[in-house]
Design an enzyme around this catalytic site. Structure first.
Site, short mmCIF file in Angstrom:
data_model
loop_
_atom_site.label_atom_id
_atom_site.label_comp_id
_atom_site.label_asym_id
_atom_site.label_seq_id
_atom_site.Cartn_x
_atom_site.Cartn_y
_atom_site.Cartn_z
N LYS A 279 0.84 -1.20 0.00
CA LYS A 279 0.00 0.00 0.00
C LYS A 279 0.87 1.24 0.00
O LYS A 279 0.56 2.25 -0.66
CB LYS A 279 -0.93 -0.01 1.21
CG LYS A 279 -1.97 1.10 1.22
CD LYS A 279 -1.53 2.33 1.97
CE LYS A 279 -2.64 3.36 2.04
NZ LYS A 279 -2.22 4.62 2.68
N ASP A 295 -5.70 4.63 -15.35
CA ASP A 295 -6.63 3.80 -14.59
C ASP A 295 -5.93 3.20 -13.38
O ASP A 295 -5.30 2.15 -13.47
CB ASP A 295 -7.19 2.69 -15.50
CG ASP A 295 -8.30 1.89 -14.84
OD1 ASP A 295 -8.45 1.97 -13.60
OD2 ASP A 295 -9.02 1.18 -15.56
N HIS A 392 3.84 11.27 10.19
CA HIS A 392 2.50 11.22 9.62
C HIS A 392 1.55 12.17 10.33
O HIS A 392 0.81 12.92 9.70
CB HIS A 392 1.97 9.79 9.70
CG HIS A 392 0.58 9.63 9.15
ND1 HIS A 392 0.32 9.59 7.80
CD2 HIS A 392 -0.62 9.54 9.77
CE1 HIS A 392 -0.99 9.46 7.60
NE2 HIS A 392 -1.58 9.42 8.79
#
Length: 440
Positions: A279, A295, A392
């Site tokens: 991911k 796409d 983060h």
């Protein structure tokens, strides 16, 4: 409300205002919600009309932020890379990694192939031996039928490059495929591939379903495959271990390199970690793919299938330590285009390609892979040193403050206060309430 009353008929034939009225009346939307739908329309009527043609049952535009990553050096050329993503820390992480690796020569990349696939899925009631015997003739007739479709693509060194008969009867009775390989040059090629396949399917049925043949053929479907393992890009970075110091934090570079290598091995072994690891790659890849009008759903589906192609889902990267050298490599399939689809139709996608100096499809594949490797490298480096939350959540602070309705002065005070502290929603809310109580 009865079952039939819940069904909305003719919705696509309504204009935008009528759709909003229907939905608003059924769901009880207030004026504020309806105003949101209007506020995100484009101020230029012609641009807005274009957006409304991109999707069925249009209501409004959905905005996503586009930022850029400077200093992304790929094969010696420096790019300013556009990325469309809502996760605040992604572009910051990519920019930090890109700048670091630029100082060491940047990312190296190569495209191992650009082959795309499609299949005619069909059943054959006769013997497999007979089908195998007549297939060479069928193949020539199918290719001849696509000559007009492929003429322009062949001028760009593309077209149909292989046609094979695949026997799938072991898994499903009477089931076969005509497996077709394509080169589509700089085009995405979906419409081209599907048109060729449907033409070939018509020939297949006409040729097999006649009195002289010893069986009956029925086409189930003709469709491209988004699994493109032969459209493959490899991207890597390498340096002396002591040069990793800017990312090693409080660890010695040697210790950091070993922990990094171990983290990579875990992602090769453990599916739970591998999914999150990959991911992190697609944080960068998808952001470039989306920015350039490609796409991203097809790209991700293919990449995850490729990660599981040996029977176990694994990381798409691997780290190597050879003596005093550190190398980090990403291998993933990427079927991208710079012609067709939204690449030149969507004005921002067109601009994104201009920012990249109008690359061909092969170059875009390498740039997207570099963005994926940059994001993944930064993420694993954080995980093995200070932890993911420190960087983060600092980037996420603005989102938290917006959720809490902080004004400009409150935001400034919170940014200063949390500059050397761990950030959590509850802590931000607590400190913001303190500010508001003091100013009450």
């Amino acid at each position: 409300m009865t079952k039939n009353e819940r069904i909305i008929s003719g919705f696509s034939k309504l204009n935008r205002s009528q759709r909003i009225d229907l939905i608003g009346d059924r769901l009880g939307l207030d004026e504020a919600s309806r105003l949101v739908l209007d506020n995100f329309l484009h101020q230029n009527p012609s641009t807005q009309a274009l957006f409304e043609e991109f999707s069925e049952n249009f209501l409004t535009n959905f905005f996503m932020p586009m930022g850029v990553v400077p200093n992304m050096v790929v094969n010696g050329k420096s790019y300013i890379v556009p990325m469309v993503i809502e996760e605040s820390s992604v572009i910051a992480a990519a920019a930090r990694a890109a700048k670091f690796w630029a100082s060491l020569g940047g990312f190296r990349a190569r495209v191992a192939g650009m082959v795309k696939k499609g299949q005619v899925h069909f059943t054959w009631s006769g013997k497999a031996e007979y089908l195998t015997k007549v297939f060479p003739v069928l193949k020539e007739k199918m290719l001849a039928a696509t000559e007009e479709l492929t003429s322009r693509m062949r001028q760009r060194n593309g077209g149909i490059i292989a046609v094979e008969l695949v026997d799938k009867t072991e898994g499903l009775e009477n089931y076969y495929q005509v497996d077709v390989s394509f080169e589509t040059a700089d085009a995405m090629g979906a419409n081209f591939i599907n048109s060729c396949l449907e033409t070939m399917a018509a020939v297949l049925v006409d040729e097999l379903n006649n009195p002289e043949r010893k069986g009956e053929a029925s086409v189930i479907m003709s469709i491209l495959s988004n699994y493109t393992p032969d459209s493959l890009v490899e991207c890597w970075v390498e340096c002396d271990i002591n040069e990793l110091a800017p990312f090693s934090g409080k660890l010695k570079p040697e210790e950091f390199a070993r922990k990094f290598e171990m983290a990579g091995s875990i992602a090769q072994l453990d599916v739970s970690r591998a999914v999150t690891h990959n991911k992190g790659i697609y944080n960068g890849v998808d952001a470039v793919v989306l920015a350039t009008g490609n796409d991203w759903r097809a790209v991700e589906a293919c990449g995850h299938a490729f990660a599981a192609s040996n029977g176990n889902y694994r990381s798409l990267t691997f780290a190597q330590i050879d003596g005093n050298r550190f190398r980090y490599t990403l291998r993933l399939p990427l079927a991208l285009g710079t012609v067709g689809g939204l690449t030149k139709t969507h004005p921002v996608s067109k601009l994104a390609l201009e920012l990249l100096e109008n690359p061909n499809a092969e170059t875009l594949m390498m740039i997207a892979a570099a963005a994926g490797l940059a994001n993944n490298f930064a993420a694993v480096a954080s995980l093995t040193t200070v932890g993911i939350q420190q960087g983060h959540m600092k980037m996420h602070l603005t989102n938290i403050l917006n959720q809490l309705g902080a004004n400009t002065e409150e935001k400034s005070a919170c940014v200063q206060y949390f500059s050397d502290k761990n950030i959590a929603y509850a802590e931000v809310e607590k400190y913001l309430n303190q500010i508001r109580s003091a100013n009450a």
